[in-house]
Design a protein around this motif. Structure first.
Motif, PDB file in Angstrom:
ATOM      1  N   VAL A  42      -5.432  -1.897  -1.684  1.00 22.84           N
ATOM      2  CA  VAL A  42      -4.019  -2.280  -1.733  1.00 22.84           C
ATOM      3  C   VAL A  42      -3.669  -2.707  -3.151  1.00 22.84           C
ATOM      4  N   SER A  97       0.849  -1.186   0.000  1.00 21.15           N
ATOM      5  CA  SER A  97       0.000   0.000   0.000  1.00 21.15           C
ATOM      6  C   SER A  97       0.882   1.233   0.000  1.00 21.15           C
ATOM      7  N   LEU A 112      -3.128  -3.695   8.257  1.00 19.94           N
ATOM      8  CA  LEU A 112      -4.184  -3.772   7.251  1.00 19.94           C
ATOM      9  C   LEU A 112      -5.529  -3.662   7.948  1.00 19.94           C
TER      10      LEU A 112
END
Length: 375
Positions: free
Chosen positions: A269, A224, A263
């Motif tokens: 992502v 990410s 996350l």
């Protein structure tokens, strides 16, 4: 008089003829000048094509989703009596989160328990009297039914009291609290979000033509832009049974360990999915590609000759095949060779055979792993 008039006409005709001849020569000269006019060379930047080995990967966008995630809500209406959690804290399965006011139910429970105890005593007496032949079987059955009915009523009110004590259905992280002490809650009203973050799912779609390359247990990596320098490795755990009719993509679910809980559900992502063996490609800046419906192409700088035999640096248009991209670069698999000098910017101003002037003082982006300035 007539002779003079004719002489004037001859003089005028001669003057007009001279002017016409002069204009003709001017137009003829302009046409010749235009025919020999050559536009100035177009300023471009170039890169020299080099062969590299790229992994065969498919890059798509995925969405993070909790393996278990719910919005905890009130099962029955009532007033908030106690709150046992704070926003954002961890919760274990079975932890009490909220207690609603149960004073009325507990008063009803005391009354029903008294009725149950009385019904139990009466049932015992009826059993003795029936055995002694004093009462009929139907009277005994009525007493037994009354005793069972009061037991059921007690169980029902106890269940209502238990349902007003709200527990965490599984272990996870609580979200923002949406209630306050003394607040009246309707049945089904939201209290707080609860998400299990470790492990965690990432859901993404891939084109149907790539579906045969993917199977359960396939390794996958996500990253990410908001988590610089962090990559997460997981495995594909589920493939959808159908292909979406609108997108022609198949939905895939991968599972990742998320011990640091970086996350979070709802994040997008970048998913990198290996699809085969490494391959040899020629990477070029994306700005070098001239995209067109009939085929993508690039311009290669070569030595050319004009109609007079003079040598100049011009461009030759080459149709290329593109297979994948990485950062600022696209992968060329055919159409050019290593060592070719390819125009990297300014392609929209070119045509086949156009003269160019190379100026590489400023180059377009050509980074396989670019990082935005604001990062």
């Amino acid at each position: 008089m007539a002779k003079r008039f004719i002489l004037v006409l001859l003089m005028v005709a001669a003057l007009l003829g001279g002017l016409g001849f002069l204009k003709y020569r001017q137009v003829e000269g302009a046409i010749a000048a235009n025919a020999s006019f050559a536009p100035p060379p177009t300023a471009v930047t170039t890169v020299v094509a080099k062969r590299e080995t790229w992994p065969s990967t498919l890059e798509v966008i995925g969405t993070v989703a909790a393996i278990q995630g719910v919005t905890v809500s009130a099962d029955l209406p009532g007033t908030v009596d106690k709150i046992h959690f704070e926003s954002g804290q961890s919760a274990q399965e079975g932890d009490i989160l909220v207690e609603l006011d149960t004073r009325q139910e507990r008063a009803q429970l005391a009354n029903l328990e008294a009725q149950r105890d009385l019904a139990k005593i009466q049932y015992g007496r009826s059993e003795q009297l029936m055995n002694a032949g004093v009462i009929s079987k139907s009277e005994y059955d009525n007493a037994a039914a009354q005793q069972k009915a009061t037991e059921a009523q007690v169980g029902d009110i106890k269940a209502a009291i238990a349902r007003k004590t709200i527990h965490a259905p599984f272990s996870g992280i609580l979200g923002i609290r949406q209630i306050s002490l003394g607040q009246y809650l309707a049945a089904g009203q939201a209290i707080v979000s609860l998400q299990a973050l470790n492990p965690i799912y990432v859901n993404f779609g891939v084109p149907q033509q790539d579906a045969p390359k993917i199977s359960i247990g396939h390794n996958v990596q996500v990253s990410s832009t908001d988590l610089q320098g962090m990559n997460f490795n997981g495995k594909i755990t589920a493939l959808d049974s159908v292909i979406n009719e609108q997108t022609r993509n198949i939905q895939i679910q991968a599972t990742f360990q998320n011990r640091a809980e970086k996350l979070r559900p709802g994040m997008y992502v970048q998913v990198e999915l290996p699809t085969g063996k490494p391959r040899d490609v020629i990477p070029l800046p994306a700005s070098a590609i001239n995209y067109a419906p009939y085929g993508d192409s690039v311009y290669v700088v070569v030595e050319m000759k004009d109609p007079k035999g003079n040598t100049y640096r011009g461009v030759k248009q080459q149709v290329v095949k593109i297979e994948g991209s990485r950062g600022d670069q696209v992968a060329i698999t055919s159409g050019i060779n290593p060592g070719d000098e390819v125009v990297s910017s300014g392609v929209f101003r070119l045509r086949n055979g156009a003269a160019v002037q190379v100026n590489n003082s400023v180059q377009p982006g050509d980074n396989p792993n670019p990082k935005p300035d604001e990062s």
